[in-house]
Structure formats: structure tokens, C-alpha cells
Motif scaffolding. Structure first.
Motif, PDB file in Angstrom:
ATOM      1  N   GLN A 145     -13.821 -42.199  18.745  1.00  0.00           N
ATOM      2  CA  GLN A 145     -14.275 -42.904  17.541  1.00  0.00           C
ATOM      3  C   GLN A 145     -13.422 -44.141  17.274  1.00  0.00           C
ATOM      4  N   GLU A 146     -12.129 -44.056  17.545  1.00  0.00           N
ATOM      5  CA  GLU A 146     -11.259 -45.220  17.366  1.00  0.00           C
ATOM      6  C   GLU A 146     -11.647 -46.332  18.331  1.00  0.00           C
ATOM      7  N   ILE A 147     -11.986 -45.959  19.558  1.00  0.00           N
ATOM      8  CA  ILE A 147     -12.392 -46.937  20.568  1.00  0.00           C
ATOM      9  C   ILE A 147     -13.698 -47.611  20.141  1.00  0.00           C
ATOM     10  N   ILE A 148     -14.663 -46.820  19.671  1.00  0.00           N
ATOM     11  CA  ILE A 148     -15.947 -47.370  19.233  1.00  0.00           C
ATOM     12  C   ILE A 148     -15.742 -48.322  18.050  1.00  0.00           C
ATOM     13  N   GLU A 149     -14.866 -47.960  17.117  1.00  0.00           N
ATOM     14  CA  GLU A 149     -14.581 -48.836  15.982  1.00  0.00           C
ATOM     15  C   GLU A 149     -13.940 -50.141  16.446  1.00  0.00           C
ATOM     16  N   LYS A 150     -13.056 -50.049  17.432  1.00  0.00           N
ATOM     17  CA  LYS A 150     -12.419 -51.247  17.988  1.00  0.00           C
ATOM     18  C   LYS A 150     -13.465 -52.139  18.659  1.00  0.00           C
ATOM     19  N   ILE A 151     -14.375 -51.525  19.420  1.00  0.00           N
ATOM     20  CA  ILE A 151     -15.449 -52.268  20.085  1.00  0.00           C
ATOM     21  C   ILE A 151     -16.287 -53.000  19.037  1.00  0.00           C
ATOM     22  N   ASN A 152     -16.746 -52.265  18.037  1.00  0.00           N
ATOM     23  CA  ASN A 152     -17.583 -52.870  16.996  1.00  0.00           C
ATOM     24  C   ASN A 152     -16.845 -54.003  16.287  1.00  0.00           C
ATOM     25  N   GLY A 153     -15.563 -53.809  16.063  1.00  0.00           N
ATOM     26  CA  GLY A 153     -14.763 -54.847  15.405  1.00  0.00           C
ATOM     27  C   GLY A 153     -14.733 -56.143  16.192  1.00  0.00           C
ATOM     28  N   PHE A 154     -14.489 -56.059  17.503  1.00  0.00           N
ATOM     29  CA  PHE A 154     -14.438 -57.313  18.255  1.00  0.00           C
ATOM     30  C   PHE A 154     -15.824 -57.896  18.492  1.00  0.00           C
ATOM     31  N   LEU A 155     -16.868 -57.062  18.510  1.00  0.00           N
ATOM     32  CA  LEU A 155     -18.221 -57.607  18.643  1.00  0.00           C
ATOM     33  C   LEU A 155     -18.611 -58.393  17.404  1.00  0.00           C
ATOM     34  N   VAL A 156     -18.285 -57.860  16.219  1.00  0.00           N
ATOM     35  CA  VAL A 156     -18.582 -58.554  14.969  1.00  0.00           C
ATOM     36  C   VAL A 156     -17.821 -59.877  14.914  1.00  0.00           C
ATOM     37  N   GLU A 168     -28.499 -47.055  19.307  1.00  0.00           N
ATOM     38  CA  GLU A 168     -29.773 -47.262  19.997  1.00  0.00           C
ATOM     39  C   GLU A 168     -30.220 -48.726  20.045  1.00  0.00           C
ATOM     40  N   ALA A 169     -29.514 -49.629  19.365  1.00  0.00           N
ATOM     41  CA  ALA A 169     -29.889 -51.049  19.351  1.00  0.00           C
ATOM     42  C   ALA A 169     -29.654 -51.679  20.721  1.00  0.00           C
ATOM     43  N   ASN A 170     -30.528 -52.605  21.095  1.00  0.00           N
ATOM     44  CA  ASN A 170     -30.416 -53.313  22.368  1.00  0.00           C
ATOM     45  C   ASN A 170     -29.214 -54.258  22.312  1.00  0.00           C
ATOM     46  N   LEU A 171     -28.315 -54.105  23.258  1.00  0.00           N
ATOM     47  CA  LEU A 171     -27.067 -54.881  23.279  1.00  0.00           C
ATOM     48  C   LEU A 171     -27.342 -56.377  23.399  1.00  0.00           C
ATOM     49  N   LYS A 172     -28.128 -56.757  24.392  1.00  0.00           N
ATOM     50  CA  LYS A 172     -28.377 -58.175  24.661  1.00  0.00           C
ATOM     51  C   LYS A 172     -29.092 -58.849  23.487  1.00  0.00           C
ATOM     52  N   ILE A 215     -26.520 -51.007  31.497  1.00  0.00           N
ATOM     53  CA  ILE A 215     -26.230 -51.046  30.069  1.00  0.00           C
ATOM     54  C   ILE A 215     -27.376 -51.737  29.332  1.00  0.00           C
ATOM     55  N   VAL A 216     -28.060 -50.959  28.503  1.00  0.00           N
ATOM     56  CA  VAL A 216     -29.187 -51.494  27.735  1.00  0.00           C
ATOM     57  C   VAL A 216     -28.848 -51.533  26.250  1.00  0.00           C
ATOM     58  N   ASN A 217     -28.340 -50.415  25.729  1.00  0.00           N
ATOM     59  CA  ASN A 217     -28.060 -50.339  24.292  1.00  0.00           C
ATOM     60  C   ASN A 217     -26.558 -50.148  24.046  1.00  0.00           C
ATOM     61  N   PHE A 218     -26.204 -50.105  22.783  1.00  0.00           N
ATOM     62  CA  PHE A 218     -24.783 -49.981  22.445  1.00  0.00           C
ATOM     63  C   PHE A 218     -24.195 -48.649  22.910  1.00  0.00           C
ATOM     64  N   ASP A 241     -24.925 -47.049  25.655  1.00  0.00           N
ATOM     65  CA  ASP A 241     -24.586 -47.256  27.074  1.00  0.00           C
ATOM     66  C   ASP A 241     -23.268 -48.024  27.187  1.00  0.00           C
ATOM     67  N   PHE A 242     -23.124 -49.042  26.350  1.00  0.00           N
ATOM     68  CA  PHE A 242     -21.921 -49.878  26.352  1.00  0.00           C
ATOM     69  C   PHE A 242     -20.692 -49.058  25.963  1.00  0.00           C
ATOM     70  N   TYR A 243     -20.833 -48.261  24.898  1.00  0.00           N
ATOM     71  CA  TYR A 243     -19.731 -47.385  24.491  1.00  0.00           C
ATOM     72  C   TYR A 243     -19.365 -46.423  25.617  1.00  0.00           C
ATOM     73  N   ASN A 244     -20.363 -45.795  26.210  1.00  0.00           N
ATOM     74  CA  ASN A 244     -20.119 -44.823  27.280  1.00  0.00           C
ATOM     75  C   ASN A 244     -19.387 -45.460  28.450  1.00  0.00           C
ATOM     76  N   TYR A 245     -19.780 -46.677  28.794  1.00  0.00           N
ATOM     77  CA  TYR A 245     -19.126 -47.408  29.885  1.00  0.00           C
ATOM     78  C   TYR A 245     -17.645 -47.611  29.568  1.00  0.00           C
ATOM     79  N   ILE A 246     -17.355 -48.148  28.391  1.00  0.00           N
ATOM     80  CA  ILE A 246     -15.955 -48.420  28.035  1.00  0.00           C
ATOM     81  C   ILE A 246     -15.165 -47.117  27.909  1.00  0.00           C
TER      82      ILE A 246
END
Length: 86
Positions: free
Chosen positions: A4-15, A28-32, A65-68, A70-75
Motif C-alpha cells: 500500500q505504501e508503494i501504491i501511494e508513492k506511485i500515485n503521488g508521483f503520477l499526480v 481499473e482505469a486505463n493507464l495511457k 500494462i493496460v490499467n493501473f 497492471d502497472f502496480y503489479n509490475y512495480i
């Protein structure tokens, strides 16, 4: 670092880096589409991932990687591999 900390960090830098509304980032949102990524943005995304998590990203890593989620799982998997090596 917990998942959960990693996902929060990811979302933080994406924003911050891609100036996207945090409410639009859902598993479930499309990353691209959500981030409005073009080919140069993918380069920026790779740089941000590498600097935040300390592992090398290859272009072919993004093929599935299609959605977020997938992106989280990859990282999460890459961070897990890195922690196992230590």
C-alpha cells in the motif's frame, strides 16, 4: 516497504509528474488514457520509476500494462525482486 505504501508513492508521483487528478487514478482505469501518455511521456515515466524505485525498466515491460492495477503489479513485482536480492 509495504504494497500500500508503494501504491501511494506511485500515485503521488503520477499526480505530480503527469498533472492528473488523483481521483482518476483507479486500479481499473486505463493507464495511457488517464495519464494522456505519448511516446515521450513513456520515457519520462521510465525515468520516474527508475529514480523512485532503483531498478531498470525495459520498453517491453510495458507491453502487458493496460490499467493501473497492471502497472502496480509490475512495480510491486520488481520491488519484490530487488528486495530478495539484498
Amino acid at each position: 516497504m509495504k504494497n500500500q505504501e508503494i501504491i501511494e508513492k506511485i500515485n503521488g508521483f503520477l499526480v505530480e509528474e503527469f498533472e492528473v487528478d488523483a481521483d482518476k487514478i483507479t486500479p481499473e482505469a486505463n493507464l495511457k488514457e488517464t495519464l494522456g501518455l505519448d511516446s515521450l511521456d513513456y520515457v519520462d515515466l521510465v525515468v520516474v520509476i527508475e529514480s523512485n524505485f532503483g531498478f531498470k525498466v525495459k520498453g517491453e515491460d510495458f507491453v502487458g500494462i493496460v490499467n493501473f492495477q497492471d502497472f502496480y503489479n509490475y512495480i510491486l513485482s520488481k520491488v519484490g525482486e530487488k528486495q530478495e536480492v539484498k
